[in-house]
Design an enzyme around this catalytic site. Structure first.
Site, PDB file in Angstrom:
ATOM      1  N   HIS A 207       0.842  -1.202   0.000  1.00 33.34           N
ATOM      2  CA  HIS A 207       0.000   0.000   0.000  1.00 33.34           C
ATOM      3  C   HIS A 207       0.879   1.255   0.000  1.00 33.34           C
ATOM      4  O   HIS A 207       1.805   1.386   0.805  1.00 33.34           O
ATOM      5  CB  HIS A 207      -0.922   0.004   1.217  1.00 33.34           C
ATOM      6  N   ASP A 380      -7.155   5.244   4.395  1.00 33.16           N
ATOM      7  CA  ASP A 380      -7.309   5.021   2.957  1.00 33.16           C
ATOM      8  C   ASP A 380      -7.580   3.551   2.661  1.00 33.16           C
ATOM      9  O   ASP A 380      -8.417   3.217   1.807  1.00 33.16           O
ATOM     10  CB  ASP A 380      -6.051   5.486   2.217  1.00 33.16           C
ATOM     11  N   CYS A 411      -8.724 -20.180   8.314  1.00 36.38           N
ATOM     12  CA  CYS A 411      -8.035 -18.925   8.032  1.00 36.38           C
ATOM     13  C   CYS A 411      -8.259 -18.411   6.616  1.00 36.38           C
ATOM     14  O   CYS A 411      -8.040 -17.240   6.345  1.00 36.38           O
ATOM     15  CB  CYS A 411      -6.541 -19.064   8.306  1.00 36.38           C
TER      16      CYS A 411
END
Length: 423
Positions: A207, A380, A411
């Site tokens: 990111h 964000d 999971c």
């Protein structure tokens, strides 16, 4: 409880609404009336569940923390797991307590997670009013607040939708996977599968906001390094006549993993490496003489036990750099806040090792903690996630590790997903 302020001059009368209680308003008086709504609770439209393994906030929490850790089969595979793990925790607790004593008597991870969550929720209310109100919750794996207790709190708060937000940017079955597995199992055990609509932020190693926040901290550490270098007046020529003492090596340090886990196909090492590459691509610091980027290496810390783990160890890298007359900036690349791995392992143990080996200068890049850049990055992430009409997890989420033979794990699933996608 719904409160309504009614200020009016009206004739005395009693009125009733199906969803409200009886109320009486007196003649010719400005009256404030609290009206109870017994049928509806105020709703939290969006809960943000911040998942982490946690850490003991107080010394008396150390042994219970270690017991939960060493009895978790997803982290350690031990014979007679419950008995052996409990015994190991008991034997190690005194030594670990001393480490926590040295950093203030406990881990600050809960404090920082609370702070991050408060700032994140506040920012989300501003940038995404349509999904507001937002409220953060903490779900730790091995310390309070445990996931089971947090689920009760969310039920009491009447939360509609929850984003399970891993606080580990890089996915590992031992961290994010373990937390999610525990979350889905706990929902099943408590028969709460249908209580909330779920989606997952399971990894965010690439990111841009996270990368930018990390770069910001490295640049700050680089300036500190140069300032301290001038104070120390270190000769910039080493024994081999290499003009490199004033050029730090960037040592990216991440929590290590057992090779048995890596060999099953755990994606963590490659995702950590991806983060490092993206940081170096965007860092932009170059040597004034050569114009070349700073040298860097990825190393691994926090190894436990005698079995093989990822290498090179961060301590080994520092030893070898010191022998060559080099200095270093250590960057915690897989942690979003301070805890024992930064405050004890790096700030105390690694600094001591560096001095012992003759390294003149070792600087640590600050943890992200409550830096505005990381809060903006988290906001964000969550905002983009909430706005998506199709994505309720990463593209890689359903891909199990090739060597995973545990069919009981949850999971890679999602309990009661927000959207009717094929899972």
């Amino acid at each position: 409880m719904i409160s309504r302020k009614i200020i009016s001059t009206i004739n005395s009368k009693t009125f009733y609404n199906k969803s409200l209680s009886y109320c009486t308003v007196n003649n010719n008086k400005n009256t404030t009336i609290n009206i109870n709504n017994n049928n509806e609770k105020p709703k939290i439209k969006t809960g943000i569940l911040m998942l982490n393994l946690g850490g003991p906030s107080k010394l008396e929490e150390v042994e219970p923390f270690l017991t939960r850790l060493f009895t978790d089969k997803e982290i350690f595979k031990l014979p007679f797991q419950k008995y052996t793990g409990t015994l190991i925790a008991k034997r190690r607790s005194n030594a670990v307590m001393k480490l926590y004593e040295a950093i203030g008597g406990g881990s600050p991870i809960r404090k920082w997670t609370e702070k991050q969550g408060e700032l994140l929720s506040s920012m989300m209310d501003k940038i995404s009013p349509e999904t507001a109100p937002h409220k953060h919750y903490i779900g730790f794996r091995y310390s309070d607040p445990l996931i089971a207790d947090t689920l009760d709190q969310m039920e009491n708060d009447n939360v509609e939708r929850v984003v399970a937000f891993s606080q580990y940017p890089q996915y590992s079955c031992t961290t994010t996977g373990s937390s999610l597995n525990n979350l889905w199992k706990t929902l099943e055990e408590k028969q709460m599968q249908s209580k909330f609509k779920w989606s997952v932020i399971d990894r965010w190693q690439d990111h841009k906001g996270f990368i930018d926040a990390t770069i910001h901290k490295i640049k700050k550490a680089y300036n500190q390094f140069n300032s301290k270098l001038r104070e120390l007046d270190i000769d910039d020529v080493d024994a081999n006549n290499n003009n490199n003492n004033n050029k730090p090596v960037l040592v990216f340090s991440a929590h290590s993993l057992p090779m048995s886990t890596v060999e099953k196909g755990d994606p963590y090492p490659q995702e950590v490496a991806e983060t490092v590459c993206r940081v170096m691509d965007g860092l932009g610091i170059r040597d004034e003489e050569t114009g070349k980027p700073l040298e860097y290496i990825l190393a691994w810390q926090s190894k436990v036990g005698p079995l093989p783990w990822l290498s090179p160890k961060t301590s080994f890298v520092i030893e070898q750099l010191a022998k060559k007359g080099r200095n270093a900036i250590v960057i915690p690349i897989a942690f979003t806040s301070d805890h024992i791995e930064t405050l004890s392992e790096i700030d105390i143990e690694l600094q001591h090792l560096a001095k012992k080996c003759g390294m003149k200068l070792l600087v640590r890049s600050e943890s992200l903690n409550d830096d505005p850049l990381i809060i903006s990055a988290m906001a964000d992430l969550v905002n983009t996630h909430l706005k998506s009409n199709k994505t309720i997890h990463s593209n890689q989420y359903h891909l199990k590790c090739p060597g995973c033979k545990d069919d009981s794990t949850f999971c890679r699933t999602i309990s009661n997903p927000i959207q009717a996608l094929k899972l």
